[in-house]
Write a protein that holds these residues in place. Structure first.
Motif, short mmCIF file in Angstrom:
data_model
loop_
_atom_site.label_atom_id
_atom_site.label_comp_id
_atom_site.label_asym_id
_atom_site.label_seq_id
_atom_site.Cartn_x
_atom_site.Cartn_y
_atom_site.Cartn_z
N GLY A 1 0.84 -1.18 0.00
CA GLY A 1 0.00 0.00 0.00
C GLY A 1 0.88 1.24 0.00
O GLY A 1 1.86 1.31 0.76
N ALA A 2 0.56 2.22 -0.86
CA ALA A 2 1.38 3.43 -0.92
C ALA A 2 1.36 4.17 0.42
O ALA A 2 2.40 4.63 0.92
CB ALA A 2 0.88 4.34 -2.03
N PHE A 3 0.17 4.28 1.03
CA PHE A 3 0.07 4.94 2.33
C PHE A 3 0.87 4.19 3.39
O PHE A 3 1.63 4.80 4.16
CB PHE A 3 -1.40 5.04 2.75
N SER A 4 0.71 2.87 3.45
CA SER A 4 1.42 2.09 4.46
C SER A 4 2.93 2.20 4.28
O SER A 4 3.68 2.22 5.26
CB SER A 4 1.00 0.62 4.39
N SER A 5 3.39 2.26 3.03
CA SER A 5 4.82 2.37 2.78
C SER A 5 5.38 3.66 3.34
O SER A 5 6.42 3.68 4.01
CB SER A 5 5.09 2.29 1.27
N ALA A 6 4.69 4.78 3.08
CA ALA A 6 5.14 6.06 3.63
C ALA A 6 5.00 6.07 5.14
O ALA A 6 5.87 6.59 5.86
CB ALA A 6 4.33 7.20 3.00
N LEU A 7 3.90 5.51 5.65
CA LEU A 7 3.68 5.47 7.10
C LEU A 7 4.78 4.71 7.81
O LEU A 7 5.35 5.20 8.80
CB LEU A 7 2.33 4.82 7.38
N MET A 8 5.10 3.52 7.34
CA MET A 8 6.09 2.69 8.03
C MET A 8 7.48 3.31 7.97
O MET A 8 8.25 3.23 8.94
CB MET A 8 6.10 1.28 7.46
N ARG A 9 7.80 3.94 6.86
CA ARG A 9 9.10 4.62 6.80
C ARG A 9 9.14 5.77 7.79
O ARG A 9 10.17 5.99 8.45
CB ARG A 9 9.37 5.12 5.37
N GLY A 10 8.03 6.49 7.92
CA GLY A 10 7.97 7.57 8.90
C GLY A 10 8.06 7.07 10.32
O GLY A 10 8.79 7.65 11.15
N LEU A 11 7.32 6.01 10.64
CA LEU A 11 7.35 5.46 12.00
C LEU A 11 8.75 5.00 12.39
O LEU A 11 9.16 5.15 13.54
CB LEU A 11 6.37 4.28 12.10
N ARG A 12 9.47 4.47 11.43
CA ARG A 12 10.79 3.91 11.75
C ARG A 12 11.92 4.94 11.69
O ARG A 12 12.90 4.79 12.41
CB ARG A 12 11.10 2.75 10.81
N THR A 13 11.80 5.93 10.85
CA THR A 13 12.98 6.77 10.58
C THR A 13 12.82 8.25 10.88
O THR A 13 13.82 8.96 10.93
CB THR A 13 13.40 6.64 9.10
N HIS A 14 11.60 8.75 11.03
CA HIS A 14 11.42 10.19 11.16
C HIS A 14 11.30 10.60 12.62
O HIS A 14 10.40 10.13 13.33
CB HIS A 14 10.18 10.65 10.40
N ARG A 15 12.19 11.45 13.06
CA ARG A 15 12.18 11.98 14.43
C ARG A 15 12.51 13.46 14.39
O ARG A 15 13.20 13.93 13.48
CB ARG A 15 13.21 11.25 15.31
N THR A 16 12.06 14.21 15.40
CA THR A 16 12.39 15.62 15.51
C THR A 16 12.78 15.93 16.94
O THR A 16 12.37 15.24 17.88
CB THR A 16 11.19 16.51 15.11
N GLY A 17 13.57 16.99 17.11
CA GLY A 17 13.94 17.44 18.44
C GLY A 17 15.06 16.63 19.05
O GLY A 17 15.43 15.55 18.60
N ALA A 18 15.61 17.19 20.14
CA ALA A 18 16.75 16.55 20.80
C ALA A 18 16.40 15.20 21.39
O ALA A 18 17.26 14.32 21.52
CB ALA A 18 17.28 17.48 21.89
N SER A 19 15.13 15.02 21.77
CA SER A 19 14.72 13.75 22.39
C SER A 19 14.24 12.73 21.36
O SER A 19 13.75 11.67 21.73
CB SER A 19 13.63 14.00 23.43
N SER A 20 14.38 13.05 20.08
CA SER A 20 13.97 12.15 18.99
C SER A 20 12.51 11.73 19.12
O SER A 20 12.18 10.56 19.30
CB SER A 20 14.88 10.91 18.94
N ASP A 21 11.64 12.73 19.06
CA ASP A 21 10.21 12.49 19.20
C ASP A 21 9.52 12.37 17.85
O ASP A 21 9.95 12.96 16.86
CB ASP A 21 9.55 13.64 19.95
N LEU A 22 8.45 11.59 17.82
CA LEU A 22 7.57 11.56 16.66
C LEU A 22 6.14 11.72 17.17
O LEU A 22 5.56 10.80 17.73
CB LEU A 22 7.71 10.24 15.89
#
Length: 376
Positions: free
Chosen positions: A233-254
């Motif tokens: 699924g295109a949505f699931s592909s983007a979602l899972m990449r975000g859940l695993r790799t995308h973080r912000t801030g010093a505490s690595s929050d999503l």
């Protein structure tokens, strides 16, 4: 925080459901379950994960393999009270909703008895077919199609529909303290105007507890699968990449807000259809914290790129250049023979494609990415 999850992926529906086969829903559910079981991901204990796909995964990997081998918890069953997931069919709507709703009530009662004031969160992931349908208590709602869906139109409630927002409200009504829902399914309006779904919520209001609900597409729009293998699924592909790799801030929050923006920005890597997910959350601002901690290593990106040459006549030659705008050594001109073609394997970097017809047309692109390159 105590975490629970219910994960469903359906590729194949019974003939009476009149739904075409999907290719990526089971793989998407397996991927999400693996993330849910990861202590650095959803941090869901194996005994708290309710997982069911159809077909049943033939070669589960990693954490999911150990989970299945260890004996998953039983689901609600109308005839037996409870039973193991049946690998010969997809779960029906009542099994999906009652399994986790009953558990939520049990968990809450136990917490109150023990004086446990910790937060109880539930993750829901549903991948398969979906429609927009009327409900008894609401005008219209996105519904996930369970294994017992039947597109009847005889004035009765349709079987096999899981109205997603109604489901969310039920989960937050004296059950869980937080609910995070992801639904990878189409949201098109059913042509059968009398088709109605039974609401599953026993609460008519809007819970103010933290929640996030993510739909794969906007109202009345389709959700697409990728066109290149492995199909997902295109949505699931983007979602899972975000859940695993995308973080912000010093505490690595999503947080839900940053996950929403990531998926909106990156779904184009997996589909060229213009699909736009619809994601909303409460409380306002950032929404609930989804996961905290260092990001995982990103999954492998494709080494080849799909080229959309539908605007060019067959026989047109294309010259593939490197970042220095000179032809790549050892790569012969690419010849158009259809609407799409693929590059040879490429290393990360900048590239351009010249249309070798004297027109001076060219297209530049950055690799890697799953987004097709359009040359016209």
């Amino acid at each position: 925080m105590g975490n629970w999850a219910i994960v469903v992926g359906i590729n194949e529906y019974p003939p009476l459901a009149k739904q075409g086969a999907l290719q990526g829903a089971v793989a998407d559910a397996c991927d999400f379950a693996d993330w849910a079981l990861d202590p650095a991901g959803g941090n869901v204990p194996a005994e708290h994960l309710f997982f069911w796909t159809y077909p049943w995964p033939t070669a589960p990997q990693g954490r999911l393999q150990a989970y299945i081998a260890g004996g998953p918890p039983q689901w609600y069953n109308v005839d037996l009270g409870s039973a193991d997931p049946n690998p010969t069919r997809a779960p029906n709507a009542l099994e999906i909703t009652t399994t986790i709703e009953s558990l939520g009530r049990t968990v809450r009662a136990k917490a109150m008895e023990d004086g446990d004031t910790g937060t109880r969160r539930v993750y829901v992931f549903l991948a398969g077919h979906g429609i927009r349908a009327k409900t008894v208590d609401r005008s219209e709602e996105t519904c996930f199609l369970a294994g017992d869906f039947r597109p009847i139109n005889n004035g009765n409630l349709a079987a096999g529909l899981v109205p997603c927002d109604s489901f969310r409200r039920a989960l937050l009504n004296d059950r869980f303290d937080e609910a995070i829902l992801f639904t990878d399914c189409c949201r098109t309006q059913t042509a059968r105007s009398a088709l109605m779904a039974q609401p599953v919520s026993d609460y008519s209001g809007q819970p103010i507890a933290p929640h996030s609900i993510a739909y794969a597409a906007q109202d009345d729009m389709l959700a697409h699968e990728t066109t290149q293998p492995p199909v997902r699924g295109a949505f699931s592909s983007a979602l899972m990449r975000g859940l695993r790799t995308h973080r912000t801030g010093a505490s690595s929050d999503l947080y839900a807000a940053t996950l929403k923006q990531y998926v909106l920005d990156n779904i184009k890597d997996f589909t060229a259809t213009g699909q736009k997910p619809n994601m909303w959350f409460h409380p306002d601002g950032d929404g609930p914290l989804i996961v905290r901690g260092a990001p995982a290593v990103a999954g492998p990106m494709p080494t080849v790129r799909l080229i959309d040459v539908s605007a060019l006549p067959n026989g047109t030659q294309l010259i593939l250049n490197g970042g220095d705008n000179t032809p790549l050594p050892g790569i012969q001109p690419l010849v158009v023979t259809g609407p799409n073609m693929a590059t040879p394997p490429l290393a990360p970097g900048l590239y351009s494609i010249d249309v070798n017809d004297g027109s001076g047309r060219y297209t530049t692109f950055k690799h890697p990415s799953a987004e097709p390159v359009y040359v016209g």
